[in-house]
Design a protein around this motif. Structure first.
Motif, mmCIF file in Angstrom:
data_model
loop_
_atom_site.group_PDB
_atom_site.id
_atom_site.type_symbol
_atom_site.label_atom_id
_atom_site.label_comp_id
_atom_site.label_asym_id
_atom_site.label_seq_id
_atom_site.Cartn_x
_atom_site.Cartn_y
_atom_site.Cartn_z
ATOM 1 N N HIS A 252 -29.322 -23.641 3.067
ATOM 2 C CA HIS A 252 -28.987 -24.794 3.907
ATOM 3 C C HIS A 252 -30.176 -25.755 4.005
ATOM 4 O O HIS A 252 -30.028 -26.967 3.812
ATOM 5 N N MET A 253 -31.342 -25.208 4.282
ATOM 6 C CA MET A 253 -32.531 -26.045 4.418
ATOM 7 C C MET A 253 -32.952 -26.637 3.079
ATOM 8 O O MET A 253 -33.343 -27.807 3.000
ATOM 9 N N TRP A 254 -32.880 -25.835 2.017
ATOM 10 C CA TRP A 254 -33.267 -26.335 0.696
ATOM 11 C C TRP A 254 -32.340 -27.453 0.245
ATOM 12 O O TRP A 254 -32.802 -28.459 -0.319
ATOM 13 N N SER A 255 -31.062 -27.307 0.511
ATOM 14 C CA SER A 255 -30.105 -28.357 0.150
ATOM 15 C C SER A 255 -30.387 -29.629 0.928
ATOM 16 O O SER A 255 -30.324 -30.731 0.384
ATOM 17 N N ALA A 256 -30.696 -29.475 2.210
ATOM 18 C CA ALA A 256 -30.988 -30.640 3.053
ATOM 19 C C ALA A 256 -32.215 -31.383 2.550
ATOM 20 O O ALA A 256 -32.220 -32.619 2.444
ATOM 21 N N VAL A 257 -33.271 -30.638 2.219
ATOM 22 C CA VAL A 257 -34.499 -31.256 1.709
ATOM 23 C C VAL A 257 -34.243 -31.936 0.373
ATOM 24 O O VAL A 257 -34.703 -33.061 0.125
ATOM 25 N N GLY B 299 -30.010 -14.984 6.386
ATOM 26 C CA GLY B 299 -31.273 -15.447 5.815
ATOM 27 C C GLY B 299 -31.062 -16.295 4.575
ATOM 28 O O GLY B 299 -31.670 -17.372 4.431
ATOM 29 N N VAL B 300 -30.188 -15.832 3.689
ATOM 30 C CA VAL B 300 -29.880 -16.593 2.475
ATOM 31 C C VAL B 300 -29.225 -17.923 2.834
ATOM 32 O O VAL B 300 -29.539 -18.968 2.241
ATOM 33 N N SER B 301 -28.332 -17.898 3.818
ATOM 34 C CA SER B 301 -27.641 -19.120 4.242
ATOM 35 C C SER B 301 -28.632 -20.142 4.804
ATOM 36 O O SER B 301 -28.535 -21.334 4.510
ATOM 37 N N VAL C 221 -22.755 -26.789 -0.701
ATOM 38 C CA VAL C 221 -23.546 -25.626 -0.279
ATOM 39 C C VAL C 221 -23.970 -25.789 1.175
ATOM 40 O O VAL C 221 -23.921 -24.838 1.964
ATOM 41 N N MET C 222 -24.373 -26.998 1.562
ATOM 42 C CA MET C 222 -24.744 -27.252 2.954
ATOM 43 C C MET C 222 -23.571 -27.005 3.889
ATOM 44 O O MET C 222 -23.726 -26.416 4.964
ATOM 45 N N ALA C 223 -22.383 -27.450 3.469
ATOM 46 C CA ALA C 223 -21.199 -27.296 4.316
ATOM 47 C C ALA C 223 -20.821 -25.823 4.475
ATOM 48 O O ALA C 223 -20.551 -25.355 5.584
ATOM 49 N N VAL C 224 -20.843 -25.083 3.373
ATOM 50 C CA VAL C 224 -20.435 -23.674 3.414
ATOM 51 C C VAL C 224 -21.450 -22.840 4.196
ATOM 52 O O VAL C 224 -21.084 -22.044 5.068
ATOM 53 N N THR C 225 -22.738 -23.021 3.884
ATOM 54 C CA THR C 225 -23.757 -22.249 4.601
ATOM 55 C C THR C 225 -23.802 -22.661 6.074
ATOM 56 O O THR C 225 -24.030 -21.824 6.952
ATOM 57 N N GLY C 226 -23.557 -23.946 6.338
ATOM 58 C CA GLY C 226 -23.481 -24.389 7.729
ATOM 59 C C GLY C 226 -22.342 -23.709 8.460
ATOM 60 O O GLY C 226 -22.480 -23.320 9.623
ATOM 61 N N GLY C 227 -21.207 -23.534 7.771
ATOM 62 C CA GLY C 227 -20.071 -22.842 8.371
ATOM 63 C C GLY C 227 -20.405 -21.399 8.715
ATOM 64 O O GLY C 227 -20.019 -20.895 9.789
ATOM 65 N N VAL C 228 -21.133 -20.738 7.823
ATOM 66 C CA VAL C 228 -21.564 -19.353 8.080
ATOM 67 C C VAL C 228 -22.443 -19.300 9.324
ATOM 68 O O VAL C 228 -22.276 -18.434 10.195
ATOM 69 N N LEU C 229 -23.360 -20.247 9.436
ATOM 70 C CA LEU C 229 -24.279 -20.275 10.578
ATOM 71 C C LEU C 229 -23.553 -20.602 11.884
ATOM 72 O O LEU C 229 -23.893 -20.061 12.937
#
Length: 229
Positions: free
Chosen positions: A82-87, A76-78, A18-26
């Motif tokens: 992303h932050m929730w996964s990191a935490v 916003g969702v990304s 999830v971090m990788a995919v949302t990071g890609g979007v960002l």
């Protein structure tokens, strides 16, 4: 399927994916946003036209600002995921190793990257909030909502407001450091890292981060130093 998705996300692999995919979007958003910002060097007419186009994408098939709003929702969702996964990953790692090893097994570079991701992320979050209040909602912009996008941008980084430029540049440098480490981590998470490809992937991550950072900081610096007015 509705049950499987949360189950997958609860695993470490799922959170990293999830971090990788949302990071890609960002990352894609940052690149597109940076390219759009560079239109300011083409003059007020081109920059204002670009800003208006963002709000009229999809017309007349859909109402004004529909596409832009959808993009903002996805972003916003990304960001939240992303932050929730990191935490979550940080807490899981801490819980798995409650006692620190006496000998440091991480290199200085790895430790520096980790600290950058942790504390830099907070500064970046503050920067994003300020940026939205400044150039999206016009609350803290000197020109307010009545001016054109070009006028607001130029007024924002006027030489008399050099401290705003310093703040933006500092935040953008942290974005670049975050981006470099994030892209490299995504390559690892997606299983693309091999002994043969490591050097090339590190170079790609660094190049993308450097270009995005330089593209973004060129705008406020050019206005502050009078190259754009």
């Amino acid at each position: 399927m509705a049950v499987a998705i949360p189950a997958i996300y609860r695993t470490t692999v799922g959170k990293k994916a999830v971090m990788a995919v949302t990071g890609g979007v960002l990352v894609l958003y940052l690149v597109a946003h940076m390219v759009g910002n560079l239109k300011i060097f083409l003059g007020a007419e081109d920059f204002n036209h670009y800003a208006e186009w963002l709000r009229t994408m999809g017309e007349p098939a859909v109402p004004r600002r529909t596409v832009l709003t959808l993009i903002e929702v996805v972003l916003g969702v990304s960001v939240v995921l992303h932050m929730w996964s990191a935490v979550s990953l940080a807490r899981r790692a801490s819980a798995a190793r409650p006692v620190k090893y006496r000998s440091k097994k991480k290199s200085h570079a790895q430790g520096y990257a980790a600290r950058t991701m942790r504390y830099g992320g907070v500064i970046i979050a503050v920067y994003v909030v300020w940026h939205l209040l400044d150039l999206t909602f016009f609350v803290v912009n000197p020109k307010g909502s009545d001016a054109t996008p070009y006028e607001r941008m130029v007024a924002d980084f006027d030489p008399s407001r050099w401290y705003i430029t310093v703040w933006y540049v500092l935040a953008l440098v942290l974005v670049g450091l975050h981006l470099n480490h994030g892209i490299w981590s995504a390559f690892q998470t997606l299983g693309l890292r091999t002994p043969r490809s490591e050097r090339a992937l590190r170079g790609l991550a660094g190049t993308v981060a450097a270009l995005v950072t330089l593209g973004f900081v060129s705008v406020p610096l050019s206005i502050t130093f009078g190259w754009v007015s």
